[in-house]
Design a protein around this motif. Structure first.
Motif, PDB file in Angstrom:
ATOM      1  N   LYS A 253       0.870  -1.082  -0.109  1.00 39.16           N
ATOM      2  CA  LYS A 253       0.275  -0.088   0.124  1.00 39.16           C
ATOM      3  C   LYS A 253       1.064   1.304  -0.015  1.00 39.16           C
ATOM      4  N   ASP A 254       0.693   1.956  -0.961  1.00 39.88           N
ATOM      5  CA  ASP A 254       1.278   3.375  -1.323  1.00 39.88           C
ATOM      6  C   ASP A 254       2.885   2.951  -0.954  1.00 39.88           C
ATOM      7  N   GLY A 255       3.480   1.756  -1.736  1.00 39.98           N
ATOM      8  CA  GLY A 255       4.641   1.368  -1.750  1.00 39.98           C
ATOM      9  C   GLY A 255       5.352   0.538  -0.611  1.00 39.98           C
ATOM     10  N   LYS A 256       4.367   0.432   0.329  1.00 41.85           N
ATOM     11  CA  LYS A 256       5.020  -0.227   1.803  1.00 41.85           C
ATOM     12  C   LYS A 256       4.413  -1.388   1.840  1.00 41.85           C
ATOM     13  N   MET A 257       5.031  -2.391   2.558  1.00 38.38           N
ATOM     14  CA  MET A 257       4.690  -3.594   3.204  1.00 38.38           C
ATOM     15  C   MET A 257       3.752  -3.734   4.242  1.00 38.38           C
ATOM     16  N   LEU A 258       2.571  -4.074   4.246  1.00 36.03           N
ATOM     17  CA  LEU A 258       1.777  -4.072   5.305  1.00 36.03           C
ATOM     18  C   LEU A 258       1.961  -5.318   5.882  1.00 36.03           C
ATOM     19  N   ASN A 259       2.454  -6.547   5.423  1.00 34.66           N
ATOM     20  CA  ASN A 259       2.560  -7.557   6.112  1.00 34.66           C
ATOM     21  C   ASN A 259       4.236  -8.013   5.907  1.00 34.66           C
ATOM     22  N   SER A 260       5.010  -7.336   6.771  1.00 29.05           N
ATOM     23  CA  SER A 260       6.460  -7.508   6.685  1.00 29.05           C
ATOM     24  C   SER A 260       7.194  -8.185   7.747  1.00 29.05           C
ATOM     25  N   SER A 261       6.297  -9.055   8.360  1.00 27.11           N
ATOM     26  CA  SER A 261       6.945  -9.975   9.406  1.00 27.11           C
ATOM     27  C   SER A 261       5.816 -11.367   9.392  1.00 27.11           C
TER      28      SER A 261
END
Length: 336
Positions: A253-261
């Protein structure tokens, strides 16, 4: 196909079953005209063993095993007499990346060529030592060279190395690849590996959960240099395909990982994977080392399409984006 299971407290849970197939063909190597070169060296050591130097990085695909097997087969020596140096860039020549399912085919070919050249040099030296007028009729076997029609007339690799400690062989293999034209036509790869996957799933229409009940994967391997490793690749590739199809969601979302772990980024466990029926089709590829094709990625590619086709067969809903999570299934079912 439908199956009703009685709830403990009454009522029915409707679970629907479906079957699906996915097929793929996969071109080995970089392709599209990109230079695809592997190099290897083979050297006779003082103790009669053979050192193989090749920059084939081991990332779990079995390079350390396969390269040793190819060298052993080519020189007709025991596996324990092969010393592999493959991750020391100060010694091993570049063999390209451990990617594109290319190492067994490309670097395996380079190792085979290097060993063939070393073998030729060993036979030339043995010819002098044995005082015969030709290397024709000389046989390499178990670390010795002997005269085929007079087996007691022989010399060991160790004895040869003590007389000449500079026996080497170099192997260079360039894969076939041409750039496609402006119409997307050409011969970008060679060879191709083929695979097919079939699954049966059960979809819980109350929770959206998908359970894989049965699975079968058929793989054209060319020739299985190590069948156990190939079956291990199938197990790993199938598990990755399950995650790809049903669970693994980066959530950008907007270039960012929401599920990063791994708390949110869900991957399959052994409980999510059924026993897989594995079928290896062996039709040796004549440009490959002992007929072996690359199989690293082809074992993964047909799995997700097979699962999505099985879900469609079960509930009549076609999904075009993955992963197909429980939430997505319930959303589609509730629309109906």
């Amino acid at each position: 196909m439908y199956r009703r299971i009685k709830k403990v407290l009454g009522g029915d849970i409707l679970k629907k079953r479906g079957k699906g197939i996915g097929v793929t063909f996969y071109g080995t190597g970089y392709g599209n005209g990109f230079p695809d070169v592997s190099r290897a060296y083979a050297r006779l050591l003082e103790d009669g063993k053979v050192e193989i130097l090749v920059g084939a990085t081991e990332v779990g695909q079995g390079a350390k095993t396969v390269m040793v097997q190819i060298a052993s087969e080519t020189l007709n020596i025991p596996i324990e007499d092969v010393i592999l140096v493959n991750e020391d860039t100060s010694k091993a020549p570049d063999a390209g990346t451990a990617a594109a399912s290319r190492q067994t085919y490309n670097s395996g070919n380079a190792v085979k060529i290097a060993c063939e050249n070393l073998k030729d040099n060993i036979l030339q030296e043995a010819k002098k030592i044995l005082n015969v007028n030709s290397k024709i009729g000389l046989v390499c076997e178990k670390g010795s060279v002997y005269v085929k029609t007079y087996p007691s007339k022989k010399v060991s690799f160790k004895e040869i190395a003590n007389i000449n400690n500079n026996l080497k062989g170099e192997g260079v293999f360039i894969a076939h690849t041409t750039q496609m034209d402006e119409n997307g036509q050409g011969a970008p790869y060679w060879p191709y590996t083929f695979a097919a996957c079939a699954v049966e799933v059960e979809v819980d229409t109350e929770t959206g959960e998908v359970t894989i009940l049965r699975a079968k994967l058929v793989l054209d391997v060319g020739k299985a240099v190590n069948p156990t490793l190939v079956e291990g690749q199938i197990d790993g590739g199938f598990a990755m395909g399950v995650g790809y199809a049903l669970m693994e969601d980066v959530g950008l979302k907007d270039g960012k990982m929401l599920n990063s772990s791994f708390e949110k980024y869900i991957i399959p466990t052994s409980l999510d994977i059924p026993n897989i029926e594995k079928v290896l089709i062996e039709y040796p590829e004549d440009t490959a080392p002992y007929g072996a094709k690359g199989i690293g990625e082809p074992v993964l590619l047909p799995v997700a399409p097979a699962i999505l086709n099985a879900i469609y067969d079960a509930i009549g809903v076609r999904f075009y984006e993955i992963p197909v999570t429980c939430e997505k299934i319930l959303l589609q079912l509730n629309k109906g």
